[in-house]
Design a protein around this motif. Structure first.
Motif, PDB file in Angstrom:
ATOM      1  N   LYS A 490       0.983  -0.729   0.215  1.00  0.00           N
ATOM      2  CA  LYS A 490       0.295  -0.295   0.277  1.00  0.00           C
ATOM      3  C   LYS A 490       1.198   1.406   0.377  1.00  0.00           C
ATOM      4  O   LYS A 490       0.033   2.299  -0.731  1.00  0.00           O
ATOM      5  N   VAL A 491       1.786   1.314   0.628  1.00  0.00           N
ATOM      6  CA  VAL A 491       2.681   2.636   0.398  1.00  0.00           C
ATOM      7  C   VAL A 491       3.409   2.765  -0.388  1.00  0.00           C
ATOM      8  O   VAL A 491       4.031   3.825  -1.192  1.00  0.00           O
ATOM      9  N   GLN A 492       3.739   1.824  -1.235  1.00  0.00           N
ATOM     10  CA  GLN A 492       4.346   2.117  -2.866  1.00  0.00           C
ATOM     11  C   GLN A 492       3.336   2.077  -4.032  1.00  0.00           C
ATOM     12  O   GLN A 492       3.516   2.922  -4.438  1.00  0.00           O
ATOM     13  N   PRO A 522       8.364  10.213  -3.399  1.00  0.00           N
ATOM     14  CA  PRO A 522       8.366   9.487  -1.938  1.00  0.00           C
ATOM     15  C   PRO A 522       8.748   8.400  -3.298  1.00  0.00           C
ATOM     16  O   PRO A 522       9.853   7.068  -2.540  1.00  0.00           O
ATOM     17  N   VAL A 523       8.069   8.013  -4.266  1.00  0.00           N
ATOM     18  CA  VAL A 523       9.358   6.509  -5.090  1.00  0.00           C
ATOM     19  C   VAL A 523      10.617   6.380  -5.191  1.00  0.00           C
ATOM     20  O   VAL A 523      11.005   5.440  -5.008  1.00  0.00           O
ATOM     21  N   SER A 527      12.897   3.324  -3.757  1.00  0.00           N
ATOM     22  CA  SER A 527      13.734   2.927  -4.450  1.00  0.00           C
ATOM     23  C   SER A 527      14.952   2.848  -4.271  1.00  0.00           C
ATOM     24  O   SER A 527      15.538   1.594  -4.039  1.00  0.00           O
ATOM     25  N   SER A 528      15.115   4.156  -3.327  1.00  0.00           N
ATOM     26  CA  SER A 528      17.076   3.959  -3.175  1.00  0.00           C
ATOM     27  C   SER A 528      16.639   3.082  -2.096  1.00  0.00           C
ATOM     28  O   SER A 528      17.781   1.822  -1.790  1.00  0.00           O
ATOM     29  N   ASN A 529      15.540   2.629  -0.462  1.00  0.00           N
ATOM     30  CA  ASN A 529      16.028   2.345  -0.032  1.00  0.00           C
ATOM     31  C   ASN A 529      16.250   0.995   0.180  1.00  0.00           C
ATOM     32  O   ASN A 529      16.475  -0.065  -0.073  1.00  0.00           O
ATOM     33  N   THR A 530      15.449   0.407  -1.508  1.00  0.00           N
ATOM     34  CA  THR A 530      15.351  -1.038  -2.488  1.00  0.00           C
ATOM     35  C   THR A 530      16.282  -1.247  -2.220  1.00  0.00           C
ATOM     36  O   THR A 530      17.255  -2.513  -2.117  1.00  0.00           O
TER      37      THR A 530
END
Length: 535
Positions: A490-492, A522-523, A527-530
Motif C-alpha cells: 500500500k505504501v508503494q 517519495p517513490v 527505490s533507493s531504500n530497496t
C-alpha cells in the motif's frame, strides 16, 4: 383525388394550428425559472468539532461544548459531509475555492501578505530551502511570475448575470497586487476584504484595529460607521452583507454572496452577546472567548437564513458552509496545545486530520433530501465546478486547469433517504495536499509535507527527514498507528500515486541545504531504500 384530400387535410391542419396559436396566445407565457441564489458561508480556522453538529458517527465532548443552533438548523435542512477537506492553512484553500485548482498546481501553498516575499519563518529553516512559491497569490491578469493566473469563480458568475458580493476576509493576494482587491476578481461589491488574513481587532470599540500605529496592514477597512460602537465584527459583516443583497432581492437577478467571516481566527476576542454563559460553565477564559466567537458566527448564519425566509427567497437559495482549514491548536488557545481537535490529531498547519478535515453543510431546497449525511469525501477545489453546475452554466472557459470535481451527483443520488448516511461510491478518487513550506508554530504533522488520501488510506511524506506514514482512517481516525512497516504494498501504491500527481502538476519541492539538491519524490526514496537493502 389524393391531391385534393391532401390539400383538404392540409387546410384542416392549418385551421387547427391557427386555432391552437390563437388559444395559446390567450394563455400566460411560461416564466423561466430564475437561477438560484448561492451563498458560500466560509468560516476561518473552524475545527471539525467546533459545533454542536456532529460530523462523526457520534457526538463528541467538543460537540457538547459549543452551541451552534443555526448550524443544526442548516444540517436539518440539508446534508452534512463528514469527510470534507480543505488545506492546512488559509490562502491555499481560498485560492483553490476561487480557481478550482489543487494547491500543488496553483502554488499558493502558504499564506500570503507581502509582495514578492517569502514568509519570515521560511527564510532560515535549518535543513530546507523553500521554493519561491506564488507569494503574490492569485491574479485575474497575466504578467506576475509569482502569482497564479486564473479565471476567478465570481467572474464567471458575474458574467452569467449574478450580482456578486464579497464580505469579510479575502486573503487572495499580497499587498499591492491585483488579487488583493476582490473587485478585481469579479465581485461587484467588496465589504471589508483586503490582503490581510486576520483582523487587528474584532471590536468596534477598538475601531477594528484602525488607528493603531504599526498595525495598519491588519486593520479591517471600510467599516467606519461602526467604529467606536460596542459591536462585534461578525455582527457588522452580517449587517453589511444583508444590506448589499437587499438591493436585488426584489428583482429577477440572482446573487452570489461569499460570506467569509474573519472569525474564528486570532486574536481570540469575546463576543459579548454570548461569552458569559461559557464562563459560568467553568470554561477556561480563552476557550470561553473562542466559544462565544463560534456562537457569534452561528448567529450570523441564522440571521442570513431568517432574512432569506422573510424575503421569501429561501426556497431558491443554495447555502454551502465550509471552514478554510482545521481548528487552531498549536498556539493561542487555552489548555494543552495540539489537543483541541481530538480524536483528530493536531490542528491548523498540520497535514494530520486535525489540520485539514473541516465541517461542511449544503442546503439546496427541492434538490437534496434534508437531514442527511454523506461519507463521500470532497475537497475545497470541488466547490468551483460544483457552483458552476449549480448556477446552470453549461459552457465555461477558464485559463486554468480545473482539478476539482463537482459534487452535485453526490447531492442528487436517488438512494439518499432522510437521516440515512450516504455510503461512499465504489469509484476511489485520490485527494492531494502539498505544503513545501514552513508555517512557524510547532506541533504534530506541522511542516513541509505532501500527502494523498485514497479510499480509507492516507499516505504522508515529510520533506525534511523523508519520513513516511500510512494510516487507515476508517479504523484509526486519530492517526495513531503508522502502518508503513506492515503495509509495504500500500505504501508503494500510494507513493506512486502521490509522486505521479506532483510531477503532473509540476509541484515545487524544497531544496535540501546539505546536498543542494531537490528533495526526492517519495517513490525515489522507496527505490533507493530497496537498492540499499538488496546490497
Amino acid at each position: 383525388m389524393g391531391i385534393i384530400k391532401f390539400r383538404s387535410i392540409t387546410i384542416e391542419v392549418s385551421v387547427i394550428a391557427l386555432l391552437f396559436i390563437a388559444f395559446s396566445a390567450c394563455e400566460p407565457e411560461e416564466i423561466p425559472k430564475p437561477k438560484p441564489n448561492i451563498i458560500v458561508f466560509m468560516v476561518d480556522d473552524m475545527g471539525w468539532q467546533d459545533t454542536s453538529v456532529p460530523f462523526w458517527y457520534k457526538q463528541t465532548p467538543f460537540n457538547e461544548s459549543y452551541q451552534t443552533p443555526n448550524m443544526q438548523r442548516l444540517a436539518a435542512d440539508g446534508i452534512a459531509f463528514t469527510q470534507a477537506y480543505a488545506t492546512a492553512v488559509c490562502s491555499p484553500t481560498r485560492v483553490s475555492l476561487m480557481t478550482g485548482m489543487n494547491a500543488a498546481r496553483h502554488r499558493v501553498t502558504n499564506w500570503t501578505l507581502h509582495k514578492d516575499s517569502l514568509q519570515p519563518m521560511e527564510k532560515n529553516h535549518p535543513t530546507l530551502e523553500f521554493p519561491h512559491w506564488n507569494v503574490n497569490g492569485m491574479s485575474p491578469v497575466t504578467g506576475d511570475s509569482l502569482a497564479v493566473y486564473a479565471t476567478p469563480l465570481p467572474k464567471l458568475l458575474n458574467e452569467a448575470g449574478y450580482y456578486t458580493v464579497h464580505t469579510g476576509k479575502a486573503h487572495f493576494g499580497a499587498i499591492g497586487t491585483p488579487g488583493e482587491n476582490p473587485l478585481n476578481l469579479g465581485f461587484e461589491v467588496n465589504i471589508a476584504g483586503h490582503a490581510a488574513g486576520a483582523p487587528e481587532s474584532y471590536l468596534g470599540t477598538e475601531n477594528f484595529g484602525n488607528g493603531k500605529e504599526g498595525k495598519e496592514i491588519w486593520a479591517v477597512p471600510g467599516l467606519e460607521k461602526y467604529q467606536g460602537k460596542n459591536i462585534h465584527l461578525s455582527e457588522v459583516l452580517t449587517f453589511e452583507a444583508l444590506s448589499a443583497i437587499d438591493s436585488v432581492v426584489t428583482t429577477q437577478q440572482p446573487f452570489f454572496l461569499y460570506m467569509a467571516h474573519y472569525a474564528v481566527h486570532t486574536p481570540i476576542m469575546p463576543d459579548d452577546r454570548f461569552v458569559q454563559k461559557y464562563l459560568e460553565k467553568g470554561m477556561d477564559s480563552i476557550e470561553a472567548n473562542y466559544a462565544s466567537m463560534i456562537e457569534g458566527m452561528d448567529k450570523s448564519l441564522g440571521d442570513i437564513m431568517d432574512y432569506l425566509a422573510d424575503k421569501k427567497i429561501a426556497e431558491n437559495t443554495i447555502i454551502l458552509f465550509m471552514s478554510d482549514n482545521g481548528g487552531l491548536s498549536a498556539h493561542a488557545r487555552g489548555g494543552e496545545p495540539n489537543t483541541h481537535n481530538k480524536p483528530l490529531a493536531s490542528g491548523k498547519g498540520s497535514v494530520y486530520e486535525g489540520g485539514i478535515r473541516v465541517p461542511m453543510l449544503v442546503k439546496w431546497p427541492g434538490k437534496i433530501a434534508p437531514n442527511t449525511q454523506s461519507e463521500n469525501y470532497v475537497i475545497i477545489e470541488d466547490f468551483y465546478p460544483t457552483i458552476v453546475e449549480m448556477a446552470g452554466l453549461e459552457t465555461v472557459e477558464t485559463v486554468q486547469t480545473i482539478d476539482g470535481k463537482s459534487f452535485v451527483p453526490l447531492l442528487m443520488e436517488e438512494e439518499i433517504e432522510a437521516g440515512v448516511p450516504n455510503a461512499p461510491k465504489e469509484e476511489v478518487r485520490p485527494l492531494f495536499w502539498h505544503y513545501p513550506n514552513e508555517w512557524g508554530p510547532e506541533g504534530p504533522g506541522i511542516g513541509a509535507s505532501s500527502a494523498v488520501r485514497k479510499g480509507d488510506w492516507k499516505f504522508i511524506y515529510f520533506h525534511a527527514d523523508r519520513r513516511m506514514e500510512l494510516y487507515n482512517l476508517r479504523l484509526d481516525i486519530g492517526e495513531t498507528n503508522n502502518l508503513v512497516a506492515q503495509q509495504s504494498d500500500k505504501v508503494q501504491e500510494l507513493a506512486r500515486v502521490l509522486t505521479d500527481h506532483l510531477k503532473t502538476v509540476k509541484a515545487q519541492m524544497p531544496i535540501d541545504r546539505i546536498t543542494g539538491k531537490q528533495v526526492e519524490y517519495p517513490v525515489d526514496i522507496l527505490s533507493s531504500n530497496t537498492v540499499k537493502s538488496e546490497e
